[in-house]
Structures are given as structure tokens and as C-alpha cells.
Design an enzyme around this catalytic site. Structure first.
Site, PDB file in Angstrom:
ATOM      1  N   TYR A  15      -1.690  -0.834  10.483  1.00 45.56           N
ATOM      2  CA  TYR A  15      -1.752  -1.149   9.042  1.00 45.56           C
ATOM      3  C   TYR A  15      -0.490  -0.645   8.336  1.00 45.56           C
ATOM      4  O   TYR A  15       0.114  -1.377   7.548  1.00 45.56           O
ATOM      5  CB  TYR A  15      -3.000  -0.503   8.455  1.00 45.56           C
ATOM      6  N   SER A  57       0.854  -1.197   0.000  1.00 46.25           N
ATOM      7  CA  SER A  57       0.000   0.000   0.000  1.00 46.25           C
ATOM      8  C   SER A  57       0.881   1.235   0.000  1.00 46.25           C
ATOM      9  O   SER A  57       2.058   1.155   0.376  1.00 46.25           O
ATOM     10  CB  SER A  57      -0.853  -0.016   1.280  1.00 46.25           C
TER      11      SER A  57
HETATM   12  N1  LIG Z   1      -8.576  -0.510  -1.506  1.00 45.19           N
HETATM   13  C1  LIG Z   1      -7.536   0.237  -1.257  1.00 45.19           C
HETATM   14  O1  LIG Z   1      -7.619   1.479  -1.289  1.00 45.19           O
HETATM   15  C2  LIG Z   1      -6.204  -0.408  -0.957  1.00 45.19           C
HETATM   16  C3  LIG Z   1      -5.076   0.425  -0.936  1.00 45.19           C
HETATM   17  C4  LIG Z   1      -3.844  -0.134  -0.663  1.00 45.19           C
HETATM   18  C5  LIG Z   1      -3.724  -1.484  -0.425  1.00 45.19           C
HETATM   19  N2  LIG Z   1      -4.825  -2.274  -0.442  1.00 45.19           N
HETATM   20  C6  LIG Z   1      -4.644  -3.699  -0.163  1.00 45.19           C
HETATM   21  O2  LIG Z   1      -5.265  -4.452  -1.174  1.00 45.19           O
HETATM   22  C7  LIG Z   1      -5.579  -5.752  -0.678  1.00 45.19           C
HETATM   23  C8  LIG Z   1      -6.992  -6.106  -1.093  1.00 45.19           C
HETATM   24  O3  LIG Z   1      -7.890  -5.243  -0.406  1.00 45.19           O
HETATM   25  P1  LIG Z   1      -9.214  -4.637  -1.079  1.00 45.19           P
HETATM   26  O4  LIG Z   1      -9.016  -3.189  -1.195  1.00 45.19           O
HETATM   27  O5  LIG Z   1      -9.594  -5.425  -2.255  1.00 45.19           O
HETATM   28  O6  LIG Z   1     -10.237  -4.844   0.136  1.00 45.19           O
HETATM   29  P2  LIG Z   1     -11.474  -5.864   0.353  1.00 45.19           P
HETATM   30  O7  LIG Z   1     -12.480  -5.650  -0.699  1.00 45.19           O
HETATM   31  O8  LIG Z   1     -11.870  -5.695   1.776  1.00 45.19           O
HETATM   32  O9  LIG Z   1     -10.812  -7.299   0.141  1.00 45.19           O
HETATM   33  C9  LIG Z   1     -10.003  -7.901   1.126  1.00 45.19           C
HETATM   34  C10 LIG Z   1      -9.852  -9.367   0.792  1.00 45.19           C
HETATM   35  O10 LIG Z   1      -9.026  -9.991   1.796  1.00 45.19           O
HETATM   36  C11 LIG Z   1      -9.669 -11.182   2.225  1.00 45.19           C
HETATM   37  N3  LIG Z   1      -9.296 -11.495   3.606  1.00 45.19           N
HETATM   38  C12 LIG Z   1      -9.447 -10.729   4.707  1.00 45.19           C
HETATM   39  N4  LIG Z   1      -9.022 -11.388   5.794  1.00 45.19           N
HETATM   40  C13 LIG Z   1      -8.595 -12.606   5.370  1.00 45.19           C
HETATM   41  C14 LIG Z   1      -8.065 -13.752   6.017  1.00 45.19           C
HETATM   42  N5  LIG Z   1      -7.892 -13.817   7.347  1.00 45.19           N
HETATM   43  N6  LIG Z   1      -7.731 -14.839   5.253  1.00 45.19           N
HETATM   44  C15 LIG Z   1      -7.930 -14.819   3.912  1.00 45.19           C
HETATM   45  N7  LIG Z   1      -8.425 -13.771   3.247  1.00 45.19           N
HETATM   46  C16 LIG Z   1      -8.769 -12.680   3.969  1.00 45.19           C
HETATM   47  C17 LIG Z   1     -11.169 -10.894   2.079  1.00 45.19           C
HETATM   48  O11 LIG Z   1     -11.913 -12.078   1.886  1.00 45.19           O
HETATM   49  P3  LIG Z   1     -12.765 -12.901   2.981  1.00 45.19           P
HETATM   50  O12 LIG Z   1     -13.515 -11.915   3.797  1.00 45.19           O
HETATM   51  O13 LIG Z   1     -13.605 -13.788   2.116  1.00 45.19           O
HETATM   52  O14 LIG Z   1     -11.745 -13.680   3.756  1.00 45.19           O
HETATM   53  C18 LIG Z   1     -11.171 -10.113   0.770  1.00 45.19           C
HETATM   54  O15 LIG Z   1     -11.180 -10.995  -0.331  1.00 45.19           O
HETATM   55  C19 LIG Z   1      -5.356  -5.687   0.817  1.00 45.19           C
HETATM   56  O16 LIG Z   1      -4.118  -6.286   1.147  1.00 45.19           O
HETATM   57  C20 LIG Z   1      -5.303  -4.198   1.108  1.00 45.19           C
HETATM   58  O17 LIG Z   1      -4.547  -3.903   2.264  1.00 45.19           O
HETATM   59  C21 LIG Z   1      -6.066  -1.769  -0.683  1.00 45.19           C
END
Ligand SMILES: NC(=O)c1ccc[n+]([C@@H]2O[C@H](COP(=O)([O-])OP(=O)(O)OC[C@H]3O[C@@H](n4cnc5c(N)ncnc54)[C@H](OP(=O)(O)O)[C@@H]3O)[C@@H](O)[C@H]2O)c1
Length: 271
Positions: A152, A139
Site C-alpha cells: 500500500y 495517503s
Molecule cells: N480512510 C483512511 O484512513 C484513508 C487514509 C489515506 C488514504 N485513504 C484513501 O482514500 C481512498 C478512499 O478510501 P476510504 O477510506 O473511503 O475507504 P472505503 O470506505 O473502503 O472506500 C473505498 C472505495 O474504493 C472502491 N473500490 C475498491 N476497489 C475498487 C475497484 N477495483 N474499482 C473501483 N472502485 C473500487 C470501493 O467501492 P466498491 O467496493 O463499490 O468497488 C469504495 O467506494 C482510498 O484510495 C484510500 O487508500 C484512506
């Protein structure tokens, strides 16, 4: 794009947001997918959006004991694993003073130790194959300290360090390592973020709502992975400028982030 024809791509966090968009984009590019996260029904929904072959493999990244059997299954599915995209993650919305130690530990279990544990099990398979590509969704918060995300930011900085160091160890074995640095991407990340006591924040932040779409983000990531880029920065807001500003003028970014703390605190309950 067919660069990923017949490549086996394992995506964690595939049930939502960036992981879901990556799954669809990789499937259009000819990849065979292993889709993992905790929620099987959501993984099956994502599977139905994907072309070609895929395997739904439910996995909680905090359940280290279950991992060896799941890695064996993933490997046996097509006899190889070409990509592991460590994308599962949760965010945080709480000040340091109001964050329980158990919440910090949980953030690290999901965002750090889960990724390390899975990578350690998949790496020997890639070494044996003589090829492979490991990636992690870090991130902008993995490069810059962001208010109300002490745990985080620490976790995402840790992942930058881990994978940058790992790259140095595996480069001579033809294993590629990519760190992905998204800015604000429109997903459920803030709704699923934890507050100080570990419960869900359950709010969609304005920055997230105004962020880049997950599909656009996935396209940028796929292009970067196809070029074997060691680092992929993806986003469209001011936060992306902060990445280079931090390198040249760190004090400016520290001041901007502190100002942001006061703005965010005024707009929200958490202080
Ligand atoms: N969106 C942003 O602005 C942003 C920015 C920078 C980085 N990121 C990073 O991008 C990645 C994806 O996030 P996203 O933005 O797509 O958010 P999201 O829609 O909340 O997706 C998060 C994913 O992680 C899975 N997850 C959570 N806890 C887990 C666990 N204990 N074991 C296995 N899977 C787990 C969730 O699935 P389940 O609930 O089915 O387990 C879901 O598929 C993350 O690492 C996040 O930190 C996001």
C-alpha cells in the site's frame, strides 16, 4: 459553498467512505456528479443522498478494457468532465514476508494502474476542453513507509510521483493536478484491506475508528480543490505531524515507524 456550480465531477470509489462524503459535499456545492465504483446498489444509495444531477456509472478500475466505453459515456453525459477524483483504493494489513506476490500485484492494479489508466483516458478530454482538474487520494502512507502496508505504501508513493510528474507536463495546458494526503479517516478502509493471501482483513483498526470523520475530510478536500491547491493534507492525528517531521528529521520518523511495527504486531496476529 457554490464554487462547483455546474461543474462535472467524476469520483471513483464513490460508494463508501471518503468518496461518498465527497459526492455529498460536491453535490451541495452545485456540482453534477458521475459516481463510480464496483457496487451499483451502494452507488445508488449514495446518489439518493446527493442533490442535483448525477450519473451512476459502475466501474472496476482493474478492468482497463471496459474503460474507453465508460469514459465515452461519462463525457457524453454533460459534454465535459471538469474534475476526475481518482479516489478508489484498497489498503493492506500484512507483513512483507507473509504477502503473496499476487496480493502485491492486486494492490498495484487497484491503487496504481487503475488510476493511471483512467487518467490517461480523461486527460485528452480535458486538454481538448482547455481546462480540467485531476486529483488522486494518496495517503500519509504515500509519504511515509508504514508497517504492514509495504504494498500500500509503495502504491501510494507511486501515485504521488505519477501525479507530481504529470502536473509538470500539463500545467501549461491549464490542467490542475492535486494530490490528497489523508491521515486516519473513519471509513471502511481497514475492514476492506487485504491480508497476505489477498483475503479481507475485516477488522476496524483503532486508529481508523478514532480518525477524522469522512464528512470533515471531504470539507477540507473541497476547500483545497476550490483553491486549486497542488497538495491537500487532511487529518487530525499525530500522523499529520509526521509529514513535516519526515522532511526535517527522517531518521526520527523511521525509528517511530519501527516502534509502531512492534506495537502493532503485538496487538495483532500478523508478525
Ligand atoms: N480512510 C483512511 O484512513 C484513508 C487514509 C489515506 C488514504 N485513504 C484513501 O482514500 C481512498 C478512499 O478510501 P476510504 O477510506 O473511503 O475507504 P472505503 O470506505 O473502503 O472506500 C473505498 C472505495 O474504493 C472502491 N473500490 C475498491 N476497489 C475498487 C475497484 N477495483 N474499482 C473501483 N472502485 C473500487 C470501493 O467501492 P466498491 O467496493 O463499490 O468497488 C469504495 O467506494 C482510498 O484510495 C484510500 O487508500 C484512506
Amino acid at each position: 459553498m457554490t464554487q462547483f456550480n455546474h461543474q462535472v465531477v467524476w469520483i471513483t470509489g464513490a460508494s463508501s467512505g471518503i468518496g461518498e462524503a465527497l459526492a455529498v459535499a460536491f453535490s451541495k456545492a452545485g456540482a453534477k456528479l458521475i459516481l463510480s465504483s464496483r457496487n451499483q446498489a451502494e452507488l445508488e444509495r449514495v446518489q439518493s443522498l446527493c442533490q442535483g444531477e448525477s450519473l451512476v456509472l459502475p466501474l472496476d478500475v482493474t478492468d482497463e478494457a471496459a474503460m474507453p466505453a465508460l469514459v465515452k459515456r461519462a463525457h457524453e453525459w454533460q459534454g465535459k468532465i471538469d474534475f476526475l477524483i481518482n479516489n478508489a483504493g484498497i489498503s493492506q494489513r500484512s507483513s512483507c514476508l507473509k504477502t503473496d506476490m499476487s496480493t502485491y500485484r492486486h494492490l498495484f492494479e487497484v491503487d496504481v494502474f487503475g488510476q493511471i489508466a483512467l487518467t490517461k483516458l480523461v486527460l485528452p478530454i480535458m486538454i481538448e476542453q482547455g481546462s480540467g482538474h485531476l486529483a488522486v487520494t494518496s495517503s500519509v502512507a504515500g509519504k511515509i513507509g508504514v508497517p504492514f502496508r509495504t504494498g500500500y505504501s509503495a502504491a501510494k508513493h507511486a501515485m504521488m510521483g505519477f501525479f507530481d510528474a504529470l502536473r509538470t507536463e500539463v500545467a501549461h495546458q491549464s490542467i490542475k493536478v492535486t494530490t490528497i494526503t489523508p491521515g486516519y479517516i473513519r471509513t471502511n478502509i481497514s475492514a476492506n484491506a487485504v491480508v497476505g493471501d489477498g483475503s479481507a482483513y475485516a477488522v476496524e483498526d483503532t486508529d481508523i475508528r478514532k480518525g477524522m470523520s469522512a464528512n470533515e475530510c471531504a470539507d477540507v478536500i473541497l476547500k483545497g480543490l476550490a483553491k486549486h491547491k497542488p497538495e491537500i493534507a487532511v487529518g487530525r492525528g499525530a500522523e499529520m505531524h509526521a509529514l513535516w517531521l519526515k522532511r526535517l528529521f527522517p531518521k526520527v520518523v523511521f525509528k517511530m515507524a519501527a516502534k509502531r511495527f512492534h506495537q502493532t504486531a503485538a496487538e495483532n496476529d500478523f508478525k
